[in-house]
Design an enzyme around this catalytic site. Structure first.
Site, PDB file in Angstrom:
ATOM      1  N   THR A  18       0.832  -1.216   0.000  1.00 42.58           N
ATOM      2  CA  THR A  18       0.000   0.000   0.000  1.00 42.58           C
ATOM      3  C   THR A  18       0.856   1.252   0.000  1.00 42.58           C
ATOM      4  O   THR A  18       0.466   2.282  -0.552  1.00 42.58           O
ATOM      5  CB  THR A  18      -0.924  -0.018   1.241  1.00 42.58           C
ATOM      6  OG1 THR A  18      -1.828  -1.104   1.082  1.00 42.58           O
ATOM      7  CG2 THR A  18      -1.710   1.258   1.390  1.00 42.58           C
ATOM      8  N   SER A  64       1.298  -7.559  -0.936  1.00 45.73           N
ATOM      9  CA  SER A  64       2.060  -8.563  -0.160  1.00 45.73           C
ATOM     10  C   SER A  64       1.271  -9.825   0.152  1.00 45.73           C
ATOM     11  O   SER A  64       1.848 -10.823   0.579  1.00 45.73           O
ATOM     12  CB  SER A  64       2.623  -7.953   1.120  1.00 45.73           C
ATOM     13  OG  SER A  64       1.636  -7.846   2.123  1.00 45.73           O
ATOM     14  N   THR A  97       1.614  -4.282   4.256  1.00 48.42           N
ATOM     15  CA  THR A  97       1.476  -4.572   5.685  1.00 48.42           C
ATOM     16  C   THR A  97       0.882  -5.958   5.952  1.00 48.42           C
ATOM     17  O   THR A  97       1.023  -6.498   7.040  1.00 48.42           O
ATOM     18  CB  THR A  97       0.589  -3.512   6.378  1.00 48.42           C
ATOM     19  OG1 THR A  97      -0.719  -3.546   5.808  1.00 48.42           O
ATOM     20  CG2 THR A  97       1.188  -2.123   6.250  1.00 48.42           C
ATOM     21  N   ASP A  98       0.217  -6.551   4.936  1.00 48.32           N
ATOM     22  CA  ASP A  98      -0.533  -7.789   5.201  1.00 48.32           C
ATOM     23  C   ASP A  98       0.348  -8.977   5.580  1.00 48.32           C
ATOM     24  O   ASP A  98      -0.065  -9.818   6.380  1.00 48.32           O
ATOM     25  CB  ASP A  98      -1.407  -8.141   3.989  1.00 48.32           C
ATOM     26  CG  ASP A  98      -2.601  -7.197   3.866  1.00 48.32           C
ATOM     27  OD1 ASP A  98      -2.847  -6.422   4.817  1.00 48.32           O
ATOM     28  OD2 ASP A  98      -3.276  -7.227   2.830  1.00 48.32           O
TER      29      ASP A  98
HETATM   30  C1  SIN Z   1      -0.300  -5.276   0.979  1.00 49.89           C
HETATM   31  O1  SIN Z   1      -0.066  -5.933   1.996  1.00 49.89           O
HETATM   32  O2  SIN Z   1       0.473  -5.272  -0.001  1.00 49.89           O
HETATM   33  C2  SIN Z   1      -1.557  -4.490   0.857  1.00 49.89           C
HETATM   34  C3  SIN Z   1      -2.021  -3.937   2.148  1.00 49.89           C
HETATM   35  C4  SIN Z   1      -1.052  -2.989   2.808  1.00 49.89           C
HETATM   36  O3  SIN Z   1       0.077  -2.785   2.420  1.00 49.89           O
HETATM   37  O4  SIN Z   1      -1.510  -2.368   3.821  1.00 49.89           O
END
Ligand code: SIN
Length: 328
Positions: A18, A64, A97-98
């Site tokens: 993100t 991710s 973050t995932d």
């Molecule tokens: C991801 O994990 O690539 C999408 C969600 C995020 O980064 O918060």
């Protein structure tokens, strides 16, 4: 970029997420596409801590949730390469973050780096009116320059977490998106100044064990990723059966992680199937599904428990143990 004598060189590796995401409108913080903006462009929008010399490298450009073992291997190889350069003080990795917590634990276990490797990301895309990515990136660079620091860390929302403790704790909120459970965060950062809150535990501060002078020795760095042991996660729940265990074993799985109830308990039928499969060579490791607290294993447990790791990190842990057992 030129390097003044008192600058510290930081390598920033981009993997997407993100933090590199774009939406059609600056008000859209949910309906966006992750992993769209390159790492050079992201860095151009960030205020750098004074005295930083940066290099950027794009490793991947993904959401991710789609992280693969092959990308992990490339990432670990590039981190090892840059860490072996004497002029590099630390590494920053931009990441979705995932699955950030899984990558953090993978890198800590495979590299146990003697310099800081700092993962960061964002909860809002780069196009958002109040994007959190630029500040997180700037804070991560500040932490990566911290003298004497080692190991893999995560820096988000002005908070520094240890790789072994960090977990995604909220799907949307900015400040609470990451937590470190019972252990608590390692430190906080505000106005470019870092303040430590506690010492690191054993797992986070482990001495480098697999790399010396840049030599890549962990099997995860050399064994083809599609040849790594296969480990899957099963959840223990009301009405669970042994059907998934039997199906996975028939499909050739090498290990199963159980997201266990309560203090690590496993549904009777599921446990029976796991114990039977263990006897035929299946590796099993449990991790409580219930959130941030640590479980206390007891003498009556029939299945081994991972210490303080989320089920997703426990899967990484079991896969790496099996890889280590098999050798390169
Ligand atoms: C991801 O994990 O690539 C999408 C969600 C995020 O980064 O918060």
């Amino acid at each position: 970029m030129s390097t003044a004598p008192d600058t510290q060189r930081i390598v920033v590796l981009g993997t997407g997420g993100t933090i590199a995401g774009t939406a059609a409108s600056p008000d859209d913080v949910v309906g966006y596409r992750a992993g769209q903006i390159g790492i050079d462009t992201l860095l151009a929008g960030v205020s750098m801590p004074p005295g930083s010399a940066l290099e950027a490298e794009q490793i991947a450009q993904i959401d991710s949730k789609d992280m693969t073992h092959a990308i992990w291997q490339t990432l670990a190889q590039r981190v090892a390469h840059h860490l072996a350069r004497p002029e590099v003080a630390g590494i920053v990795i931009t990441h979705g973050t995932d699955t950030l917590e899984e990558t953090a634990w993978f890198l800590q276990r495979v590299l146990a780096p003697s310099k800081p490797v700092v993962l960061t990301g964002a909860m809002r895309p780069a196009t958002a009116r109040e994007a959190d990515g630029p500040q997180n990136l700037s804070d991560a660079i500040t932490v990566a320059r911290e003298p004497g620091l080692s190991g893999v860390l995560a820096v988000l929302a002005g908070t520094v977490h240890d790789a072994c403790d960090v977990r995604k704790a909220n799907p949307l909120r900015l400040d609470d998106a990451f937590a470190s459970g019972d252990a608590g965060p390692l430190g906080v950062i505000a106005g470019g100044r870092l303040r430590w809150l506690r010492l690191r535990g054993e797992a986070g501060s482990a001495a480098p064990q697999v790399l010396s002078n840049g030599t890549q020795v962990h099997p995860a760095l050399s064994r083809p990723a599609d040849d790594w042991p296969r480990v899957e996660i099963i959840t223990s729940h009301a009405g669970a059966t042994g059907a998934l265990v039997r199906a996975l074993c028939a499909d050739g799985v090498h290990g199963i992680v159980v997201a266990a109830t309560g203090n690590g308990s496993v549904n009777r039928e599921l446990q029976q199937a796991l114990v039977a499969a263990q006897a035929t060579g299946l590796a099993v490791l449990c991790s409580p599904r219930s959130g941030p607290g640590r479980a206390h294993p007891s003498a009556i447990d029939r299945l081994p428990m991972a210490d303080g790791l989320t089920p997703a990190k426990t899967r990484v842990e079991l896969m790496l143990r099996l890889l280590e057992r098999a050798g390169a």
